[in-house]
Design an enzyme around this catalytic site. Structure first.
Site, PDB file in Angstrom:
ATOM      1  N   CYS A 108      18.380  43.798  25.299  1.00 42.09           N
ATOM      2  CA  CYS A 108      17.917  44.083  26.502  1.00 42.09           C
ATOM      3  C   CYS A 108      18.509  45.014  27.368  1.00 42.09           C
ATOM      4  O   CYS A 108      18.016  45.598  28.245  1.00 42.09           O
ATOM      5  CB  CYS A 108      18.354  42.861  27.254  1.00 42.09           C
ATOM      6  SG  CYS A 108      18.289  41.289  26.264  1.00 42.09           S
ATOM      7  N   ASP A 122      21.444  35.913  27.592  1.00 45.49           N
ATOM      8  CA  ASP A 122      21.105  34.418  27.372  1.00 45.49           C
ATOM      9  C   ASP A 122      20.828  33.994  26.104  1.00 45.49           C
ATOM     10  O   ASP A 122      21.180  33.027  25.501  1.00 45.49           O
ATOM     11  CB  ASP A 122      20.149  33.857  28.392  1.00 45.49           C
ATOM     12  CG  ASP A 122      20.642  34.206  29.972  1.00 45.49           C
ATOM     13  OD1 ASP A 122      22.097  34.289  30.223  1.00 45.49           O
ATOM     14  OD2 ASP A 122      19.978  33.499  30.765  1.00 45.49           O
ATOM     15  N   CYS A 144      19.002  42.169  31.281  1.00 44.81           N
ATOM     16  CA  CYS A 144      19.059  40.791  30.756  1.00 44.81           C
ATOM     17  C   CYS A 144      18.751  39.882  32.149  1.00 44.81           C
ATOM     18  O   CYS A 144      18.850  40.096  33.182  1.00 44.81           O
ATOM     19  CB  CYS A 144      20.596  40.431  30.479  1.00 44.81           C
ATOM     20  SG  CYS A 144      20.458  40.667  28.573  1.00 44.81           S
ATOM     21  N   ASP A 145      18.713  38.730  31.802  1.00 47.75           N
ATOM     22  CA  ASP A 145      18.102  37.573  32.910  1.00 47.75           C
ATOM     23  C   ASP A 145      18.986  37.726  34.100  1.00 47.75           C
ATOM     24  O   ASP A 145      18.433  37.683  35.289  1.00 47.75           O
ATOM     25  CB  ASP A 145      18.009  35.951  32.509  1.00 47.75           C
ATOM     26  CG  ASP A 145      17.428  35.873  31.330  1.00 47.75           C
ATOM     27  OD1 ASP A 145      16.521  36.818  30.829  1.00 47.75           O
ATOM     28  OD2 ASP A 145      17.207  34.907  30.663  1.00 47.75           O
ATOM     29  N   LYS A 146      20.095  37.460  34.005  1.00 46.85           N
ATOM     30  CA  LYS A 146      20.949  37.246  35.570  1.00 46.85           C
ATOM     31  C   LYS A 146      21.322  38.614  36.056  1.00 46.85           C
ATOM     32  O   LYS A 146      21.718  38.661  37.062  1.00 46.85           O
ATOM     33  CB  LYS A 146      22.263  36.385  35.247  1.00 46.85           C
ATOM     34  CG  LYS A 146      21.962  35.115  34.375  1.00 46.85           C
ATOM     35  CD  LYS A 146      20.978  34.290  35.151  1.00 46.85           C
ATOM     36  CE  LYS A 146      20.320  33.009  34.278  1.00 46.85           C
ATOM     37  NZ  LYS A 146      19.654  33.303  33.200  1.00 46.85           N
ATOM     38  N   CYS A 167      13.363  40.193  26.494  1.00 45.64           N
ATOM     39  CA  CYS A 167      12.605  39.094  26.043  1.00 45.64           C
ATOM     40  C   CYS A 167      11.107  39.473  26.608  1.00 45.64           C
ATOM     41  O   CYS A 167      11.003  39.383  27.731  1.00 45.64           O
ATOM     42  CB  CYS A 167      12.839  37.873  26.193  1.00 45.64           C
ATOM     43  SG  CYS A 167      14.680  37.443  25.135  1.00 45.64           S
ATOM     44  N   GLU A 186      21.447  26.819  30.436  1.00 46.89           N
ATOM     45  CA  GLU A 186      20.141  26.573  30.150  1.00 46.89           C
ATOM     46  C   GLU A 186      20.124  25.885  28.857  1.00 46.89           C
ATOM     47  O   GLU A 186      20.944  25.851  28.007  1.00 46.89           O
ATOM     48  CB  GLU A 186      19.415  28.045  29.896  1.00 46.89           C
ATOM     49  CG  GLU A 186      19.221  28.685  31.226  1.00 46.89           C
ATOM     50  CD  GLU A 186      18.526  30.131  31.082  1.00 46.89           C
ATOM     51  OE1 GLU A 186      18.267  30.593  29.867  1.00 46.89           O
ATOM     52  OE2 GLU A 186      18.303  30.784  32.016  1.00 46.89           O
ATOM     53  N   SER A 214      15.525  27.698  30.145  1.00 47.47           N
ATOM     54  CA  SER A 214      15.173  29.245  30.003  1.00 47.47           C
ATOM     55  C   SER A 214      13.691  29.473  30.422  1.00 47.47           C
ATOM     56  O   SER A 214      12.910  28.552  30.549  1.00 47.47           O
ATOM     57  CB  SER A 214      15.351  29.412  28.369  1.00 47.47           C
ATOM     58  OG  SER A 214      14.856  30.555  28.043  1.00 47.47           O
TER      59      SER A 214
END
Length: 574
Positions: free
Chosen positions: A56, A88, A129-131, A201, A451, A477
């Site tokens: 990521c 994550d 990445c996600d956060k 992702c 998650e 997630s």
């Protein structure tokens, strides 16, 4: 080329670069090779979440170099710095996931501190990445200096036995392997082929959901968030973003001019329309909080309820982010929503134009089936649904994209942490028709609101995804699918009803009408409240303990400070 003159009299960098008393400060800048002309220009923070933790983030530093070229070409002086990010996919399924949501706050805080300490005038922020995406956007609206957001781009899809796969397939393969439906050799092959490039992702999980939000909310240039990480066109977006932030300085267009109530509603609409991650309902209230705007889970859910689901993206559909980019990108999704009245057009964006003006340049692509027309949607209501009831007075959230069954009633099977639930699932110690309850995983009780992808994927891999339901005061997630309800509030650690449930209690879930209830009598509930004692946490020092002392409820975004409504002086105006 003649240097463009910027008036520094109202820019933060005047505090470090202007006047005789700042000679010591300038000496540090000269030590790094800057010229007088560069010191006299606006200083632009180029903030990157680069690290070597996961694909990521691995391309972010290279992309940051292109941003710097764009800033310099437009007569700004870029100053690169990095912040953390927690990945994550690697943190998932163990205690490391407690770091994930906490990292969002640390990212926002560290970017704020770096900008404040060095008095930078603007920011271009890169995240993967996600956060890290909401964390970077939270910092932008908190600081309120001219800002442009850049997503590092999605990963390319993998291939396994001729079919397109993502990391979600690997998590589900673990469940298949646990019941003997996949061999050791096949599991080894799928794990080695699922992630073939740099990038986040690839399906409409949290990273791509928040990337879609970044364009819809107006903080990112059109198309920039859809291009996969390996595509060379990313350099053009990065260079243009560096140039654009200088224009925003000149025109004094700031994030809070862009992130309005209407822009937040637009962002919620694209989450629903794309079948995005339930985490969108956590991060949008947090971004709003930084602006001083009240926009909680129930506000998000209202938008979800009236927005059609039109993007056929994994995990509920069949396509990945690369496919949508090649069909027309995030602007294609926004175009059909705008044309049919689901987006506000009179909101400002980082282009310097309104969303309506941006949309006037977008043409609908009829030769694709990734995004459906909004008047002929996959379903007429969004892919994400808000819930409320006597089990969730502060709300809950469920992703229904791709689901055919939207109601479920069954007896509770209670677990006080994810590890216990995952062990039971791995050993098939649960029954068809049960509602698995995972509690004490909320923002404060976890702490950190983990998650649950490992557990939900194992259930799905065992072929039980539509035969059981799962509820938690933690999170799911963006890759989670099946009847999985997260963000249940009040959380167990605060005495919420989810913490009072016992095995066998009947739970009713109705995602059509939006409720989540238990069947306990008021008398029984009161008796259990008298007997209840909060579960002790092992986290009694360090950053996760610190987070637990200040974090608020999930309904409001699990935020950790009073927000824009309480500030007296904004950084941009110092």
């Amino acid at each position: 080329m003649d240097a463009k003159i910027f008036d520094k009299s109202k820019l933060p960098s005047r505090h470090t670069t202007v006047g005789p008393t700042r000679a010591p400060h300038r000496s540090y800048l000269y030590a790094m090779g800057l010229s007088k002309q560069e010191i006299d220009q606006p200083l632009v923070g180029v903030a990157s979440c680069w690290n070597e933790a996961a694909p990521c983030n691995i391309s972010l530093m290279r992309q940051a170099q292109v941003v710097k070229k764009g800033v310099a070409a437009a007569h700004g002086t870029p100053r690169e710095f990095c912040t953390i990010t927690v990945t994550d996919g690697i943190a998932m399924g163990h205690q490391g996931m407690k770091s994930s949501l906490v990292s969002r706050e640390v990212i926002a805080d560290s970017v704020e501190l770096t900008m404040r300490g060095h008095c930078y005038d603007a920011i271009v922020g890169l995240a993967g990445c996600d956060k890290s995406l909401p964390g970077m956007m939270m910092a932008m609206v908190r600081l309120n200096v001219p800002s442009v957001f850049i997503y590092g781009g999605s990963i390319l899809p993998g291939t396994f036995r001729g079919r397109q796969i993502t990391v979600q397939d690997v998590f589900e393969a673990v469940g298949q392997h646990s019941v003997g439906d996949m061999s050791d050799e096949d599991l080894a092959e799928i794990e080695q082929t699922a992630c073939p490039s740099a990038g986040s992702c690839g399906a409409q999980f949290t990273a791509n959901t928040m990337a879609t939000v970044a364009e819809a909310i107006g903080l990112a240039l059109p198309y920039s968030c859809g291009a996969p990480a390996p595509y060379e066109i990313r350099d053009r977006f990065c260079y243009a973003s560096g140039e654009k932030v200088m224009e925003l300085i000149a025109r004094n267009i700031r994030p809070r001019d862009i992130v309005t109530r209407e822009a937040l509603e637009n962002a919620a609409a694209v989450v629903a329309a794309s079948g995005g991650s339930t985490n969108g309902a956590l991060h949008l209230p947090a971004i709003a909080h930084e602006c001083g705007i009240k926009f909680d889970l129930f506000d998000v859910a209202e938008i979800f309820k009236k927005t059609p689901y039109v993007a056929d993206l994994k995990p509920g559909g069949k396509y990945v982010a690369k496919d949508m980019f090649e069909a027309g990108g995030i602007p294609l999704l926004m175009k059909t929503l705008f044309d049919h009245g689901f987006l506000h057009g009179d909101v400002m964006t980082v282009t310097g134009r309104t969303l309506a003006e941006n949309m006037s340049h977008i043409k609908w692509n009829p030769d694709q089936d990734v995004v459906y027309p909004a008047n002929k949607p996959i379903t007429v209501t969004g892919g994400v649904v808000g819930l409320k009831g006597n089990l969730a007075e502060e709300g809950a959230i469920v992703k229904v994209a791709g689901m055919s069954k939207l109601k479920f009633t069954g007896p509770a099977r209670c677990f006080d942490c994810e590890e216990d639930a995952f062990e039971a699932v791995s050993k098939r110690e649960y029954k068809e028709g049960e509602v698995l309850v995972i509690r004490y995983e909320g923002p404060r009780g976890g702490p950190g609101m983990r998650e649950m992808l490992s557990t939900t994927s194992a259930i799905y891999g065992q072929g039980m995804g539509d035969k059981v339901a799962l509820i938690t005061d933690g999170r799911f997630s963006g890759a989670t699918r099946g009847f999985c309800i997260g963000h249940v509030g009040p959380e167990a650690a605060l005495g919420g009803p989810i913490g009072l449930l016992k095995d066998g209690d009947i739970i009713e879930i109705d995602a059509e009408n939006g409720f989540l209830n238990h069947q306990l009598s008021d008398e029984e509930l009161e008796q259990r409240k008298k007997e209840w004692k909060p579960r002790e946490t092992d986290y009694t020092s360090g950053v996760i303990w610190k987070y637990a002392q200040t974090v608020g409820v999930a309904r409001d975004g699990a935020v950790t400070h009073p927000g824009g409504a309480e500030e007296k002086v904004c950084y941009a105006d110092i």
